[in-house]
Design a protein around this motif. Structure first.
Motif, PDB file in Angstrom:
ATOM      1  N   CYS A 184      59.084  52.681  46.660  1.00 49.75           N
ATOM      2  CA  CYS A 184      59.749  51.393  46.465  1.00 49.75           C
ATOM      3  C   CYS A 184      61.221  51.533  46.807  1.00 49.75           C
ATOM      4  CB  CYS A 184      59.582  50.899  45.026  1.00 49.75           C
ATOM      5  SG  CYS A 184      60.143  52.073  43.769  1.00 49.75           S
TER       6      CYS A 184
ATOM      7  N   THR B 143      56.575  50.926  38.683  1.00 53.52           N
ATOM      8  CA  THR B 143      56.041  51.068  40.039  1.00 53.52           C
ATOM      9  C   THR B 143      55.749  52.537  40.349  1.00 53.52           C
ATOM     10  OG1 THR B 143      57.298  49.133  40.756  1.00 53.52           O
ATOM     11  CG2 THR B 143      56.485  50.607  42.473  1.00 53.52           C
TER      12      THR B 143
ATOM     13  N   HIS C  79      50.646  51.549  55.596  1.00 53.85           N
ATOM     14  CA  HIS C  79      51.722  51.425  54.608  1.00 53.85           C
ATOM     15  C   HIS C  79      51.276  51.313  53.154  1.00 53.85           C
ATOM     16  CE1 HIS C  79      54.745  51.014  57.751  1.00 53.85           C
ATOM     17  NE2 HIS C  79      53.978  50.108  58.343  1.00 53.85           N
ATOM     18  N   VAL C  80      50.037  50.916  52.913  1.00 56.27           N
ATOM     19  CA  VAL C  80      49.616  50.697  51.520  1.00 56.27           C
ATOM     20  C   VAL C  80      48.939  51.959  50.993  1.00 56.27           C
ATOM     21  CG1 VAL C  80      48.244  49.286  49.956  1.00 56.27           C
ATOM     22  CG2 VAL C  80      49.360  48.236  51.932  1.00 56.27           C
TER      23      VAL C  80
ATOM     24  N   ARG D  36      50.580  46.400  45.206  1.00 54.21           N
ATOM     25  CA  ARG D  36      51.124  47.192  46.307  1.00 54.21           C
ATOM     26  C   ARG D  36      51.258  46.373  47.592  1.00 54.21           C
ATOM     27  NH1 ARG D  36      48.201  53.107  45.556  1.00 54.21           N
ATOM     28  NH2 ARG D  36      48.879  53.395  43.403  1.00 54.21           N
TER      29      ARG D  36
ATOM     30  N   ASN E 199      53.978  43.103  47.028  1.00 56.32           N
ATOM     31  CA  ASN E 199      55.361  43.493  46.746  1.00 56.32           C
ATOM     32  C   ASN E 199      55.900  44.526  47.727  1.00 56.32           C
ATOM     33  OD1 ASN E 199      55.657  41.848  44.372  1.00 56.32           O
ATOM     34  ND2 ASN E 199      54.345  43.303  43.293  1.00 56.32           N
ATOM     35  N   HIS E 200      55.155  44.785  48.796  1.00 55.17           N
ATOM     36  CA  HIS E 200      55.571  45.814  49.744  1.00 55.17           C
ATOM     37  C   HIS E 200      56.619  45.251  50.712  1.00 55.17           C
ATOM     38  CE1 HIS E 200      55.407  49.158  52.542  1.00 55.17           C
ATOM     39  NE2 HIS E 200      54.592  49.785  51.725  1.00 55.17           N
ATOM     40  N   GLU E 201      57.639  46.062  50.997  1.00 57.01           N
ATOM     41  CA  GLU E 201      58.733  45.606  51.868  1.00 57.01           C
ATOM     42  C   GLU E 201      58.279  45.389  53.310  1.00 57.01           C
ATOM     43  OE1 GLU E 201      60.807  49.544  51.354  1.00 57.01           O
ATOM     44  OE2 GLU E 201      61.177  49.214  53.471  1.00 57.01           O
ATOM     45  N   ASN E 202      57.193  46.063  53.740  1.00 55.74           N
ATOM     46  CA  ASN E 202      56.720  45.948  55.124  1.00 55.74           C
ATOM     47  C   ASN E 202      55.597  44.932  55.309  1.00 55.74           C
ATOM     48  OD1 ASN E 202      58.498  47.931  56.164  1.00 55.74           O
ATOM     49  ND2 ASN E 202      57.181  49.543  55.376  1.00 55.74           N
ATOM     50  N   LEU E 203      55.335  44.124  54.300  1.00 54.55           N
ATOM     51  CA  LEU E 203      54.313  43.083  54.430  1.00 54.55           C
ATOM     52  C   LEU E 203      54.664  42.201  55.635  1.00 54.55           C
ATOM     53  CD1 LEU E 203      51.797  41.756  53.075  1.00 54.55           C
ATOM     54  CD2 LEU E 203      53.393  40.291  51.820  1.00 54.55           C
TER      55      LEU E 203
END
Length: 397
Positions: free
Chosen positions: A260, A296, A334-335, A367, A370-374
């Motif tokens: 995170c 997290t 990424h996940v 995951r 809230n992921h920055e790369n979504l």
């Protein structure tokens, strides 16, 4: 009049003592006293205020307060102090407000009135199945196993000049103000911060490991050198003695992934001595970031022990196959916890995929969403069959 219960053998003794103040009346009710409380039972005291002689309303308020406190006491006992600290925001927002739904039944053991206060002692039986469901829905991060070892790589920048201990790791540098604040904030949340001043590895350090702006791979190398499970890397910047900026990123050393990242801005309070004001602002923003990071990190680390489940996800609102591919690639790359992704169904307005994931649906959604790369914003719903439905927000290309 004061009331207490003493147990000697099988005999229950009621002791009444005189207290200061006027006594308006006392009544006692015994229901289902039995023995000691069971695992899912707790005792709690509630107080209500009598307005305009309305005793019934005061009693209702006292019972309601006792039930709320009963759920709080049960959760404190069951979760333990560290888990309560790490999940405090979810606890007060998602669990405790629904206290009455989480109670199986209750018995009033004693009632007491003095002046305008009405008090009740209640034995509360908790519905543990409902509590379990609430905890899963709130994605509680419960600490399991040994303490998680953290290494901090956080520089401090003032007037454009950065100071950081890994520039010359062979030279002794005491813990910086940021490091001290981070150590305290994470230690009280049940982590095990590494004191690098007492545990410096005996090895050669390459130039790549000595720069202030480390590559992700070098952050992970530092973690392995110190046998850390998690590395927290970032920067504190002091701007004109007025504001503090703190950016942090957390990395899982075992999984070689970023967990995170977040940032916090704090204004330095006027009227205090310079160093005192800076330390106060620093501790405030570190605690806020630690409150967000801790659950997290725990969820990510403890996922190693979860069984792999197959989740069916329906995607609607996609504008192109390229968009679908971007989402599948995101899941695979990424996940953390995703083992496989495969397409299983195509309809006119939707595509369904099966995801093998190490953990439950709540951890998966946490995951992903809230992921920055979504790759694009998604709204969540459920299908009639209980599967996950993700809808691409309108206007997203």
């Amino acid at each position: 009049m004061g009331i207490s219960f003493l147990r000697g053998g099988t005999k229950l003794v009621l002791v009444c003592g005189l207290l200061c103040g006027s006594i308006l009346g006392t009544s006692l009710s015994f229901a289902g006293m039995g023995g000691e409380p069971e695992e899912n039972e707790v005792l709690a005291i509630g107080t209500g205020t009598i307005f305009s002689g309305n005793l019934a309303s005061a009693k209702k308020s006292a019972i309601s307060q006792a039930l709320m406190k009963g759920v709080e006491n049960y959760l404190m006992r069951r979760l333990g102090s560290q888990n309560v600290v790490n999940n405090f925001q979810r606890l007060i927002q998602e669990i405790i407000p629904k206290a009455e739904e989480e109670i199986e039944n209750f018995h009033i053991l004693a009632e007491y009135q003095i002046a305008d206060k009405y008090q009740v002692l209640v034995r509360v039986r908790i519905n543990e199945k409902v509590i379990d469901k609430r905890l899963r829905e709130a994605a509680f991060a419960l600490t399991e196993g040994p303490l998680i070892k953290l290494l901090f790589l956080v520089s401090e920048t003032k007037q454009g000049v950065s100071s950081y201990w890994w520039k010359d790791p062979e030279v002794y540098y005491g813990l910086s103000s940021t490091e001290l604040a981070l150590h305290n904030a994470f230690q009280k949340r049940g982590f095990s911060p590494i004191n690098r001043t007492l545990n410096m590895p005996e090895t050669e350090f390459s130039e790549d490991l000595r720069v202030v702006d480390l590559q992700d791979s070098d952050v992970l190398k530092w973690g392995r050198l110190f046998s850390a499970r998690v590395v927290i890397y970032g920067q504190t910047e002091i701007v004109e003695e007025k504001e503090l900026f703190l950016t942090l990123r957390a990395f899982d050393v075992n999984q070689d992934v970023q967990i995170c990242q977040d940032m916090q801005i704090e204004t330095i309070e006027e009227g205090l001595e310079g160093q005192e004001a800076m330390i106060k602002a620093l501790e405030g923003m570190v605690n806020q970031l630690a409150e967000r990071f801790a659950p997290t990190i725990i969820r990510m680390i403890t996922s190693d022990y979860d069984q792999i489940q197959q989740l069916e996800i329906m995607l609607i609102g996609l504008s192109s196959h390229k968009q679908f591919k971007a989402f599948v690639d995101f899941l695979r790359k990424h996940v953390m916890g995703v083992k496989s992704v495969r397409q299983i169904r195509v309809r006119k307005n939707s595509i369904s995929i099966a995801v093998e994931f190490q953990g439950d649906r709540y951890r998966f959604l946490d995951r992903v969403l809230n992921h920055e790369n979504l790759p694009f914003h998604l709204n969540i719903a459920e299908t009639e069959e209980g599967n996950i439905l993700l809808k691409v927000e309108s206007g997203v290309s």
